[in-house]
Scaffold this active site. Structure first.
Site, PDB file in Angstrom:
ATOM      1  N   SER A 199       0.851  -1.190   0.000  1.00  0.00           N
ATOM      2  CA  SER A 199       0.000   0.000   0.000  1.00  0.00           C
ATOM      3  C   SER A 199       0.884   1.237   0.000  1.00  0.00           C
ATOM      4  CB  SER A 199      -0.868   0.048   1.256  1.00  0.00           C
ATOM      5  OG  SER A 199      -1.629  -1.110   1.384  1.00  0.00           O
ATOM      6  N   CYS A 206      -5.020   7.287  -6.563  1.00  0.00           N
ATOM      7  CA  CYS A 206      -3.686   7.600  -6.053  1.00  0.00           C
ATOM      8  C   CYS A 206      -3.283   9.060  -6.082  1.00  0.00           C
ATOM      9  CB  CYS A 206      -2.652   6.787  -6.817  1.00  0.00           C
ATOM     10  SG  CYS A 206      -2.696   5.061  -6.364  1.00  0.00           S
TER      11      CYS A 206
END
Ligand code: UDX
Ligand code: UDX
Length: 468
Positions: free
Chosen positions: A131, A276
């Protein structure tokens, strides 16, 4: 070389990454576990069209490895105890509460994973952060292992993912680089080598970059910030082009020919989306402010501000051209996903453009080949709930969807092209023109349609970054 690995989190990152590792390393047993039973059931579905993620090439890779050395399950504890290496690929959304709300990354899920590993592991593990995390998260994980575990020492590595959705499988097979951050202690170096040996099965060694953990964590944020910065840079210039008579595609082409700049990520658009870019930049900004680096924080915040400006500008342009009101008018949207070839809608520009137009009384009819109407409604619902707005159910009645691109345009006053799905370029625009209200407008947010052709048919046609 580890023989058993697992990944916690069967999402857009964990699923494709583990599928490719399993495909390339038949001798390694790969388990992907997730707390969400529906998601796991979808990964195990016999019909590969039902996989929870749409990604070109993914079904083929899964079909090769699933049941052989690739397994999907909800048995998190068992996977932890039986694996030598554990990847953490759970989501790290922007915090929606408390300190750092709207800016910092929410590490609740990552922390839960670390605590679970500390509790149930009965032998030393290599724990890999997949992550995207704020810098020094590995340290927090190490502290959890040291203080809440059962005395077993685990090694923590940072191995950020650089795949882009829509090309994830291709990116995983042919990565520009694999980044592994680890401690320079003997056990840290051994752990780095263990992970590197997996990737080295198909990635040339010179592309496997090793750094210290914090450089690795920060590099991920910075990579995304630089990519997003290019888009905001060209999008800012698109506004100037519209005002001055220059064409942003021509500018991008001329600028991108400079090998120091390069041609990629210079495509002006309705604004970047995805899980993102915004999240990671907000995270970077938060980090800078934490360290008192206000100027640096402001600099990166500018990338987000321009992106918001671009989405607003696009929606405002639609309204302005439609004689300053969209009230009671029908607007067709082509695309809802944040880019083509994915069913992911997180932070998609479509959500924000729709929000503005719905607030102005428009009716929106969307065609997206991979996104359901329920998902679209949920996206708006979450946005409105986050702002404490009400009357949500009623307002969502003005959002509809169709099964074809053409059907979305029936009796529409305008067509807004939001996602660059390839099929949009080959539609029958004469037929579409006939079925729309007149004057018929097109707003190409992706610069993908032939403006001359559209104008010849009779459309009032606009695109980002081009004067008209
Ligand atoms: C990833 C990265 O991990 C994130 O940091 C990056 O910035 C974006 O991409 P992604 O794979 O896209 O996240 O997230 P998502 O598709 O939401 O998948 C995460 C999965 O983790 C979900 O299926 C969720 O059910 C699972 N999960 C979450 C767990 O199994 N356990 C938890 O404690 C929390
Ligand atoms: C990004 C990074 O590319 C990847 O390396 C990282 O691991 C995760 O974040 P992703 O968000 O999946 O990947 O897609 P990307 O191709 O980067 O596109 C992001 C957004 O920028 C999309 O909305 C896309 O349409 C937009 N974009 C991209 C532009 O508007 N113009 C461009 O020139 C390129």
């Amino acid at each position: 070389m580890p023989t058993k690995i697992c990944c916690i989190g069967a999402g857009y990152v964990g699923g494709p990454t583990m599928a490719v590792i399993a495909r390339q390393c038949p001798d390694i047993e790969v388990r992907v576990v997730d707390i969400n039973p529906e998601r796991i059931a979808a990964w195990n579905h016999p019909d590969l069209d039902q996989l929870p993620i749409y990604e070109p090439g993914l079904a083929e890779v899964v079909s090769k490895a699933r049941g052989r050395n690739l397994f999907f399950s909800t048995e998190v504890d068992q996977a932890i105890t039986e694996s030598d290496m554990i990847f953490i690929a759970v989501n790290t959304p922007t915090k929606t509460y408390g300190k750092g709300k709207g800016m910092a990354a929410d590490l609740t899920y990552v922390e839960q994973c670390a605590r679970r590993i500390a509790q149930v592991a009965t032998s030393p593990k290599i724990v890999v952060e997949k992550s995207t995390l704020p810098v020094r998260t590995a340290e927090a994980i190490q502290t959890i292992f040291a203080q809440s575990g059962n005395g077993i020492a685990h090694e923590v590595l940072s191995n950020p993912e650089f795949l882009a959705e829509g090309t994830a499988i291709e990116d995983l097979f042919k990565s520009d680089r694999v980044l592994i951050g680890g401690d320079s202690t003997p056990s840290g170096t051994a752990a780095v080598e263990s992970l590197a040996s997996i990737y080295a099965r198909w990635i040339p060694r010179e592309k496997i970059v090793t750094t210290n953990i914090w450089s690795s964590e920060l590099s991920k944020l910075v990579s995304n910030a630089f990519l997003a910065q290019r888009i905001s840079s060209i999008n800012s210039i698109s506004a100037l082009c519209e005002a001055t008579g220059a064409d942003v595609s021509e500018v991008a082409r001329a600028v991108g020919k400079d090998s120091r700049i390069g041609p990629k990520f210079l495509k002006a658009s309705v604004g970047f989306g995805g899980s993102c870019f915004q999240k990671d930049i907000l995270n970077l900004v938060y980090l800078c402010r934490h360290y008192g680096l206000e100027e640096v924080a402001d600099y990166w915040q500018g990338v987000i501000d321009i992106n918001d400006y671009q989405k607003n500008r696009y929606a405002a342009r639609i309204q302005k051209e439609l004689f300053n009101t969209v009230n009671g008018k029908k607007i067709a949207f082509w695309g809802w996903a944040f880019k083509k070839d994915t069913n992911d809608t997180r932070e998609s520009a479509a959500i924000y453009v729709a929000d503005q137009l719905l607030n102005e009384g428009a009716e929106i009819v969307v065609y997206d080949p991979k996104v359901s109407l329920d998902r679209m409604k949920l996206d708006l619902q979450l946005l409105w709930e986050s702002r404490g707005e009400n009357n949500i159910e009623k307002r969502l009645e003005s959002l509809k969807s169709t099964d074809t691109a053409q059907a979305a345009c029936t009796k529409a006053h305008a067509l807004a092209v939001i996602t660059e799905w390839d099929a949009f370029t080959t539609q029958d625009f004469s037929a579409i023109y006939k079925q729309m209200e007149k004057p018929a407008f097109v707003f190409d947010g992706r610069k993908m349609l032939d403006q001359q052709q559209l104008r010849a048919i009779g459309f009032n046609s606009y695109e980002i970054g081009t004067p008209n």
